[in-house]
Scaffold this motif. Structure first.
Motif, PDB file in Angstrom:
ATOM      1  N   PHE A   1      -2.608   4.932  -7.820  1.00  0.00           N
ATOM      2  CA  PHE A   1      -3.364   4.095  -8.754  1.00  0.00           C
ATOM      3  C   PHE A   1      -4.229   3.097  -7.975  1.00  0.00           C
ATOM      4  O   PHE A   1      -5.420   2.951  -8.240  1.00  0.00           O
ATOM      5  N   THR A   2      -3.621   2.412  -7.012  1.00  0.00           N
ATOM      6  CA  THR A   2      -4.347   1.423  -6.209  1.00  0.00           C
ATOM      7  C   THR A   2      -5.473   2.068  -5.415  1.00  0.00           C
ATOM      8  O   THR A   2      -6.579   1.532  -5.338  1.00  0.00           O
ATOM      9  N   LEU A   3      -5.189   3.212  -4.839  1.00  0.00           N
ATOM     10  CA  LEU A   3      -6.210   3.942  -4.087  1.00  0.00           C
ATOM     11  C   LEU A   3      -7.390   4.295  -4.990  1.00  0.00           C
ATOM     12  O   LEU A   3      -8.555   4.154  -4.600  1.00  0.00           O
ATOM     13  N   CYS A   4      -7.105   4.738  -6.208  1.00  0.00           N
ATOM     14  CA  CYS A   4      -8.175   5.096  -7.155  1.00  0.00           C
ATOM     15  C   CYS A   4      -8.956   3.874  -7.632  1.00  0.00           C
ATOM     16  O   CYS A   4     -10.133   3.969  -7.941  1.00  0.00           O
ATOM     17  N   LEU A   5      -8.301   2.733  -7.696  1.00  0.00           N
ATOM     18  CA  LEU A   5      -8.954   1.517  -8.181  1.00  0.00           C
ATOM     19  C   LEU A   5      -9.902   0.908  -7.159  1.00  0.00           C
ATOM     20  O   LEU A   5     -10.846   0.204  -7.525  1.00  0.00           O
ATOM     21  N   VAL A   6      -9.707   1.210  -5.872  1.00  0.00           N
ATOM     22  CA  VAL A   6     -10.500   0.578  -4.810  1.00  0.00           C
ATOM     23  C   VAL A   6     -11.991   0.885  -4.942  1.00  0.00           C
ATOM     24  O   VAL A   6     -12.823  -0.022  -4.870  1.00  0.00           O
ATOM     25  N   ILE A   7     -12.351   2.132  -5.150  1.00  0.00           N
ATOM     26  CA  ILE A   7     -13.770   2.522  -5.183  1.00  0.00           C
ATOM     27  C   ILE A   7     -14.518   1.827  -6.326  1.00  0.00           C
ATOM     28  O   ILE A   7     -15.544   1.184  -6.085  1.00  0.00           O
ATOM     29  N   PRO A   8     -14.027   1.896  -7.571  1.00  0.00           N
ATOM     30  CA  PRO A   8     -14.753   1.198  -8.633  1.00  0.00           C
ATOM     31  C   PRO A   8     -14.734  -0.319  -8.475  1.00  0.00           C
ATOM     32  O   PRO A   8     -15.694  -0.987  -8.848  1.00  0.00           O
TER      33      PRO A   8
END
Length: 187
Positions: free
Chosen positions: A84-91
Motif C-alpha cells: 500500500f505504501t509503495l503504491c501511495l508514493v508515486i501519486p
C-alpha cells in the motif's frame, strides 16, 4: 449504473476513469464485506495498482487511498501495508509537486478551513436536500447509523470525498466533471 457511465463519458473527460475506479472499488469492498477475512490479497493488489494508474490520470484519485487504508486496517491485512505504501508514493510525489507549482482548481484567496466550513453550512446542504428529496436524504443519512465494516468504509469514503470536493474553488463545485466523480460512486 452503466447508463449513467455512458451518459457522462462525453461530459466529464478524464474524470470518468476515477468514477469507474471508485465504483469498482466500492463494489469489490461490498462483495467481500460478508467474509471475515475480506477480499483476497490479489484483488486488493490489483485495486492498488489500478489506483496508481488512475492517480496519474486524475490527481483527486489519491483520496481513494483513504478507504483502502481503512479497509486494510479493519480487516487486519497488515501484510498489505508495505505494498500500500509503495503504491501511495508515486501519486503522493505527483500531488506534492503540483501543489508546489500551483493548481488552477485550488483557490488562492480562501483558506481550506473556510471552504470546509462553507461546505457543511446550511446554505450548501439545503439545496442538496431540496434536489435529492427528503426521502433519499434520510435514506443516505441512515448509513451513519448502521454498524458494519462496509458501511463504515462507505462513510469514510463519502466524508473524505466531501472534504476533497469542497477544497477546490467554489466556482467549480457545480461542474459536471467534478460532480460525477464525486457523486457517482454513491449511486
Amino acid at each position: 449504473l452503466f447508463p449513467v457511465v455512458f451518459f457522462n463519458i462525453a461530459i466529464v473527460e478524464f474524470s470518468i476513469w476515477l468514477f469507474c475506479f471508485n465504483t469498482i472499488m466500492l463494489l469489490e469492498i461490498f462483495k467481500y464485506s460478508d467474509l471475515e477475512r475480506g477480499m483476497p490479497s490479489e484483488n486488493l493488489k490489483v485495486l492498488l495498482i489500478s489506483l496508481v494508474l488512475i492517480c496519474l490520470i486524475r490527481q483527486p484519485a489519491i483520496f481513494s487511498f483513504i478507504p483502502l487504508l481503512v479497509y486494510i486496517l479493519l480487516y487486519k491485512s497488515y501484510a498489505e501495508l508495505k505494498f500500500f505504501t509503495l503504491c501511495l508514493v508515486i501519486p503522493a510525489i505527483q500531488l506534492f509537486h503540483n501543489l508546489l507549482i500551483g493548481n488552477p482548481a485550488l483557490p488562492t484567496d480562501i483558506s481550506a478551513y473556510n471552504l470546509i466550513y462553507t461546505s457543511i453550512s446550511i446554505d450548501t446542504i439545503m439545496p442538496i436536500f431540496a434536489n435529492i428529496g427528503p426521502f433519499l436524504f434520510l435514506a443516505l443519512a441512515s448509513f451513519f447509523f448502521l454498524n458494519t465494516k462496509a458501511n463504515l468504509l462507505l462513510i469514510i469514503f463519502l466524508l473524505s470525498y466531501w472534504i476533497a470536493f469542497h477544497l477546490i474553488d467554489p466556482i467549480l463545485w457545480g461542474m459536471p466533471r467534478y460532480l460525477t466523480e464525486y457523486i457517482a460512486p454513491l449511486v
